[in-house]
Design a protein around this motif. Structure first.
Motif, mmCIF file in Angstrom:
data_model
loop_
_atom_site.group_PDB
_atom_site.id
_atom_site.type_symbol
_atom_site.label_atom_id
_atom_site.label_comp_id
_atom_site.label_asym_id
_atom_site.label_seq_id
_atom_site.Cartn_x
_atom_site.Cartn_y
_atom_site.Cartn_z
ATOM 1 N N LYS A 1 0.969 -1.093 0.151
ATOM 2 C CA LYS A 1 0.232 0.444 0.321
ATOM 3 C C LYS A 1 0.979 1.346 -0.081
ATOM 4 O O LYS A 1 1.838 1.146 -0.099
ATOM 5 C CB LYS A 1 -0.521 -0.195 0.869
ATOM 6 N N SER B 1 -8.706 3.697 -2.412
ATOM 7 C CA SER B 1 -7.919 5.661 -2.766
ATOM 8 C C SER B 1 -7.765 5.685 -0.919
ATOM 9 O O SER B 1 -6.500 6.259 -0.589
ATOM 10 C CB SER B 1 -7.914 6.103 -4.012
ATOM 11 N N GLU C 1 -8.760 4.091 1.295
ATOM 12 C CA GLU C 1 -8.303 3.170 1.961
ATOM 13 C C GLU C 1 -9.516 2.636 3.049
ATOM 14 O O GLU C 1 -9.103 2.433 4.291
ATOM 15 C CB GLU C 1 -7.066 3.848 3.130
ATOM 16 N N MET D 1 -8.982 -2.176 1.147
ATOM 17 C CA MET D 1 -7.313 -2.305 1.246
ATOM 18 C C MET D 1 -7.118 -3.657 0.092
ATOM 19 O O MET D 1 -8.288 -4.332 -0.044
ATOM 20 C CB MET D 1 -6.774 -2.898 2.476
#
Length: 292
Positions: A74, A117, A119, A122
């Protein structure tokens, strides 16, 4: 994949071009060498382990990987990687999710891309060969690797399509994780970033464990274990790695003498520097310069 970082160990190189901000890297991680050393960036990564075995350190956790694994790193995650005795061959796609987003705010944007984007949703940390939908997911990645290597007409369009298809497969096979609440601030990760920032800024000076422990908020005794637990490396090994990486760059890019480079990189003893350099790179500083 070489790593250039600023004082917070954020990677500073651009991935791809402004009009096509995605790039493929081919890396072979070697035994006892953190070729992908500790860094972070605003883009996410997809890493395909093509051959061999290795260990990645992602935020505060080690992850052993093997041939066929697909990792999703991430944005903002502090990470590094090293190979096993057999080495570890990786293909890495680095990109910002905004590359796929648009301003129309359609169902794709609102239901899938925006939550990823932000989060709220995920990506999985790893997809392995036994996981649902693996073959189709791997096909998307291999298609993108081939497209970057051959660059046929309209390859940019097909790469973007493959990336969207890959995301669709992750949703279809229930690999996307829904967070019930926003992730908490990781105080340990914040402390580690502060410590490595200090090392990066002061690698040319003598750095004491006491100083680093003070920055982290731990006692000297607990800091040594804390650093190794969080990064997978001893603090002294990490400092040597940073200094040797800087020295390697200077040997390739400057006309400074080996003695000057050793002192500029925080080594007070030339023999010790040469020994550490040879252990790390498999050749002496002089040989390394001749091979540049």
């Amino acid at each position: 994949m070489s790593t250039h970082t600023d004082s917070t160990y954020k990677e500073t190189i651009s991935h791809g071009e402004l009009a096509f901000p995605i790039k493929l890297y081919h890396t072979i991680l070697k035994k006892k060498q953190h070729d992908l050393y500790l860094h972070w960036h605003a883009e996410m990564e997809i890493i395909y382990i093509a051959h061999g075995f290795g260990t990645f350190q992602i935020d505060n956790a080690p992850l052993d990987v093997c041939e066929g694994d697909i990792l999703f790193i991430k944005k903002g995650a502090l990470h590094s990687g090293t190979g096993s005795t057999l080495g570890c061959e990786c293909y890495t796609l680095v990109f910002n999710l905004s590359f796929l987003q648009n301003q129309t705010f359609d169902v794709v944007e609102s239901t899938y891309l925006m939550p990823l984007s932000k989060e709220v949703l995920m990506f999985p940390l790893r997809i392995s060969p036994d996981d649902l939908g693996y073959a189709a997911i791997l096909d998307c990645i291999k298609n993108m690797i081939l497209l970057f290597e051959t660059k046929p007409c309209a390859f940019e369009l097909i790469v973007k399509g493959n990336l969207l298809s890959l995301f669709g497969l992750l949703f279809q096979n229930n690999h996307i994780i829904t967070l019930k609440q926003p992730p908490l601030i990781n105080k340990k990760l914040t402390a580690i970033k502060a410590v490595i920032a200090y090392i990066h800024e002061h690698y040319d000076q003598k750095i004491s464990i006491k100083t680093l422990a003070s920055i982290s908020g731990y006692s000297d005794y607990h800091f040594i274990r804390f650093f190794q637990d969080e990064t997978g490396m001893k603090c002294t090994d990490y400092m040597n790695h940073v200094r040797l990486s800087k020295a390697h760059h200077l040997l390739q890019q400057s006309d400074k003498s080996i003695t000057e480079i050793a002192f500029d990189c925080g080594y007070e003893n030339l023999s010790y520097f040469c020994k550490k350099y040879k252990n790390h790179y498999g050749m002496t500083p002089a040989s390394s310069r001749r091979h540049s």
